[in-house]
Every structure is written in C-alpha cells, then in structure tokens.
Design an enzyme around this catalytic site. Structure first.
Site, PDB file in Angstrom:
ATOM      1  N   SER A 112       0.856  -1.185   0.000  1.00  0.00           N
ATOM      2  CA  SER A 112       0.000   0.000   0.000  1.00  0.00           C
ATOM      3  C   SER A 112       0.890   1.233   0.000  1.00  0.00           C
ATOM      4  O   SER A 112       1.380   1.651   1.045  1.00  0.00           O
ATOM      5  CB  SER A 112      -0.917   0.006   1.232  1.00  0.00           C
ATOM      6  OG  SER A 112      -1.598   1.250   1.339  1.00  0.00           O
ATOM      7  N   GLU A 113       1.112   1.790  -1.172  1.00  0.00           N
ATOM      8  CA  GLU A 113       1.961   2.976  -1.264  1.00  0.00           C
ATOM      9  C   GLU A 113       1.353   4.147  -0.496  1.00  0.00           C
ATOM     10  O   GLU A 113       2.070   4.922   0.138  1.00  0.00           O
ATOM     11  CB  GLU A 113       2.182   3.350  -2.731  1.00  0.00           C
ATOM     12  CG  GLU A 113       3.129   2.419  -3.475  1.00  0.00           C
ATOM     13  CD  GLU A 113       2.510   1.069  -3.778  1.00  0.00           C
ATOM     14  OE1 GLU A 113       3.252   0.075  -3.889  1.00  0.00           O
ATOM     15  OE2 GLU A 113       1.270   1.003  -3.906  1.00  0.00           O
TER      16      GLU A 113
ATOM     17  N   PHE B  43       8.731   0.715  -7.354  1.00  0.00           N
ATOM     18  CA  PHE B  43       8.966   1.316  -8.664  1.00  0.00           C
ATOM     19  C   PHE B  43       8.280   2.675  -8.665  1.00  0.00           C
ATOM     20  O   PHE B  43       7.207   2.837  -8.068  1.00  0.00           O
ATOM     21  CB  PHE B  43       8.398   0.457  -9.803  1.00  0.00           C
ATOM     22  CG  PHE B  43       9.167  -0.815 -10.055  1.00  0.00           C
ATOM     23  CD1 PHE B  43      10.178  -0.851 -11.000  1.00  0.00           C
ATOM     24  CD2 PHE B  43       8.873  -1.963  -9.352  1.00  0.00           C
ATOM     25  CE1 PHE B  43      10.889  -2.013 -11.237  1.00  0.00           C
ATOM     26  CE2 PHE B  43       9.572  -3.144  -9.585  1.00  0.00           C
ATOM     27  CZ  PHE B  43      10.588  -3.166 -10.527  1.00  0.00           C
TER      28      PHE B  43
ATOM     29  N   ASP C 247       6.547   3.896 -10.821  1.00  0.00           N
ATOM     30  CA  ASP C 247       5.220   3.715 -11.399  1.00  0.00           C
ATOM     31  C   ASP C 247       4.156   3.410 -10.340  1.00  0.00           C
ATOM     32  O   ASP C 247       2.959   3.559 -10.603  1.00  0.00           O
ATOM     33  CB  ASP C 247       5.244   2.553 -12.399  1.00  0.00           C
ATOM     34  CG  ASP C 247       6.427   2.605 -13.343  1.00  0.00           C
ATOM     35  OD1 ASP C 247       7.575   2.587 -12.847  1.00  0.00           O
ATOM     36  OD2 ASP C 247       6.227   2.632 -14.562  1.00  0.00           O
TER      37      ASP C 247
ATOM     38  N   PRO D  60      -0.935   5.966  -6.123  1.00  0.00           N
ATOM     39  CA  PRO D  60      -1.878   5.936  -5.004  1.00  0.00           C
ATOM     40  C   PRO D  60      -1.449   6.820  -3.827  1.00  0.00           C
ATOM     41  O   PRO D  60      -2.295   7.234  -3.039  1.00  0.00           O
ATOM     42  CB  PRO D  60      -1.897   4.452  -4.604  1.00  0.00           C
ATOM     43  CG  PRO D  60      -1.508   3.721  -5.832  1.00  0.00           C
ATOM     44  CD  PRO D  60      -0.496   4.605  -6.495  1.00  0.00           C
TER      45      PRO D  60
ATOM     46  N   HIS E   2       6.519  -0.418 -15.004  1.00  0.00           N
ATOM     47  CA  HIS E   2       7.783  -0.542 -14.277  1.00  0.00           C
ATOM     48  C   HIS E   2       8.882   0.315 -14.887  1.00  0.00           C
ATOM     49  O   HIS E   2      10.055   0.089 -14.612  1.00  0.00           O
ATOM     50  CB  HIS E   2       8.261  -2.001 -14.261  1.00  0.00           C
ATOM     51  CG  HIS E   2       7.329  -2.959 -13.596  1.00  0.00           C
ATOM     52  ND1 HIS E   2       6.229  -3.471 -14.223  1.00  0.00           N
ATOM     53  CD2 HIS E   2       7.334  -3.480 -12.345  1.00  0.00           C
ATOM     54  CE1 HIS E   2       5.596  -4.291 -13.412  1.00  0.00           C
ATOM     55  NE2 HIS E   2       6.236  -4.301 -12.260  1.00  0.00           N
TER      56      HIS E   2
END
Length: 337
Positions: A59-60, A83, A85, A89, A129
């Site tokens: 969970s970023e 990453f 990318d 979130p 990525h």
C-alpha cells in the site's frame, strides 16, 4: 577509495545515516528480510533490527502516509516505493500533506522524509515498471527532487536528503544501479562495460542539494541532462566531436539556475535531454528558463531530445530512449542553426 555500484552506494548512505541518527527508519515493500527488489536495503534489518528497517503492506498510500506521521512526530523515515510507477496511489499524501505541512502549520511541523523510487526504463518492464514521473513532483511547491547519475553522488545526495528538514523525492535510475551506463549503445549490449564503478568514500559525507555539476567542459553548446541521460550526452558529444559542455543537474528542485545560465551564456546554444515524454516534461521548464535568462546570448533555438509522447512502449523500449544518435543529430542541427 572503494569502488561501488549505485546500489551499494545507496545502501551505504542509509547505513551511515541509520548509524549516525537513531531517528532514521527505513521501510517499504520487501525492504526488510528480503533486502528490497533491487537489494538496496540488503542487510539493514539484520544490522539495525526490525524496528528500524521493516516491511510494509502493499500500500503505497499507507507507506507514505505512515512516513508522513513519523516525520511530523520527529523521526526521519526513508521509505522505498518499489517502482516509481507505483507511487500514484500515494500522490495525494505527497502533494496535499507532505509538501504543505511546513506551510500549513506555520513552521510548527516539518516533514523530514525521503521517498526513494527506481525510475526510468532499461529492464523491459513495460508500462508499469519503467516510467519517469519527475515532472509530476517538480511542479509541487514544498518538495525537493533529486536524480543522481553516479554512485558517489547517489550516496552524498541521499545522506543530504535524509538530513534535510523537508520531503525529498529521490529518483534512482535503474539502468545505473549496477554500474554507469554505456551511453554509446542504443541497445542493451554489455550495458555496464565502458565506465568503471564509482569511487565512493567510506563514512559520512553529503553532496549539497541544489548544486549541479559540470561533467564535461565545452565551448560550443550546453547539454542539460540528469540521471542516465548524462552518459548518453557524453557519448553523443564524443561521437560527433562537438565541443559540448554537459551539466549534470543532480537536483531538479531546487534547480541550480546559476550553473545553467553561466554555461549557456558561455556557449550560446543549449540542448536538453531527458528520458520522460516530451510534452510537459521537465525539459520544457529548462527550455523556458534558458530562454528567459539567456535570450540575448542564444545563437540557435533550444533543442529538446526526449522520450516519445506515447504510453511506455514495451517492445520498442530501446527506440523510445534518447540515444547518442538522436542527441547527436540535435547537436549537429543546433550547431548549424
């Protein structure tokens, strides 16, 4: 002096910082026991324990949100987003909270946190990525944005970022992780062969944020580059024989405008190179600043050499990258203008 890869230099920076300050904590997805997907944190949990280096859920938003709370409380979190990318979130936490907390609290709270992210292509990772999202962060007041190009700078800049009182986005070009990239190749042919590993001093040292470095002296044209593109710029200058001065920006925000202006006023020409897409890329800001401050010294239009304005092409990855041929063409056209 020890010679290290960028991975080893980054790990060394975190090790030195954790040893120097008990408030420095490292966490993220798989960074603990596993040592990170690129092994940048390998051995840190074993050395400092599970309360100083630990794994986080996938969970970023949660990783960055927890780091924000820790930083406001007085800790110095250095978190890894696996990453670049994957950061989207967490973008609201970064932009709406971390970047603004100093201003919203009238200086009562600061946010000394670092968000480390592998950026750019080179591993055939496709659209999820391989992105280069630096412009999304340079647009945000209150953030600092760093992109090292070599192991020595990676260690010094990361230590400086960890010690900084404000949030830092630390973008690590993954093509440089295992050794400086051989910019002469437009394809992944022995990509680490030309340049040796970087000399990285032991112990603590820091490289000031906001200071560019002249990587190659020249008199005919200035190339502004950062990260992997520094090596591509060097290769293009060598292959064309053009006397190009190459400025490694190192920090995009704050930007070393003085170094840029001094170089362009000397050469009268400017080529900007980056891996991200052309439209609204950071190169547009660089071109605008050069035009604003060096208009009367310019002898040719400012050129930009960048990635394509398309979703990241998996199969055409090495055509997407600016290579020495494309940069060399821009150099020749700029000299002939």
């Amino acid at each position: 002096m020890p010679r290290k890869t960028m991975i080893e230099a980054i790990r060394d920076a975190m090790d030195v910082s954790m040893g120097k300050d008990d408030n420095v904590v490292v966490f993220g997805e798989d960074v603990g026991y596993f040592g990170g997907v690129f092994r940048c944190t390998q051995g840190l949990q074993q050395k400092y324990g599970v309360t100083r280096c630990f794994d986080a859920p996938i969970s970023e938003l949660g990783i960055v949100g927890a780091a924000l709370g820790m930083a406001a409380y007085g800790l110095r979190p250095c978190v890894e987003v696996q990453f670049a990318d994957y950061v989207y979130p967490a973008y609201d936490q970064i932009v709406s909270e971390a970047a603004r907390i100093r201003y919203r609290s009238n200086g009562e709270f600061t946010c000394p946190m670092v968000i480390r992210m592998p950026t750019g292509g080179g591993i055939f990772g496709g659209q999820t990525h391989s992105q280069s999202p630096e412009a999304l962060f340079t647009h945000v007041s209150g953030l600092k944005v760093v992109v090292p190009s070599n192991p020595h700078d990676a260690k010094g800049l990361l230590i400086a970022s960890i010690e900084d009182p404000d949030p830092v986005i630390f973008l690590e070009p993954k093509r440089l992780y295992n050794g400086p990239f051989d910019g002469h190749h437009d394809r992944p042919v022995t990509p680490w062969s030309k340049h040796p590993l970087g000399e990285v001093p032991d112990g603590h040292y820091s490289t000031p944020l906001g200071k560019a470095e002249i990587r190659r002296q020249g008199a005919d044209v200035t190339i502004l580059a950062y990260g992997t593109m520094v090596y591509v710029a060097e290769a293009a200058a060598e292959e064309t024989g053009i006397d190009a001065e190459i400025i490694d920006l190192r920090t995009l925000l704050p930007l070393d405008l003085d170094a840029i202006v001094a170089s362009v006023r000397k050469t009268g020409r400017c080529v900007v190179v980056h891996e991200a897409t052309l439209t609204s890329g950071f190169g547009a800001e660089l071109a605008a600043l050069v035009q604003q401050h060096c208009f009367y010294e310019l002898e040719a239009p400012i050129a930009r050499v960048t990635g394509w304005d398309t979703p990241y092409p998996h199969a055409q990855e090495w055509d997407y990258f600016p290579g020495p041929a494309r940069v060399g063409q821009a150099l020749r056209e700029t000299m002939e203008a």
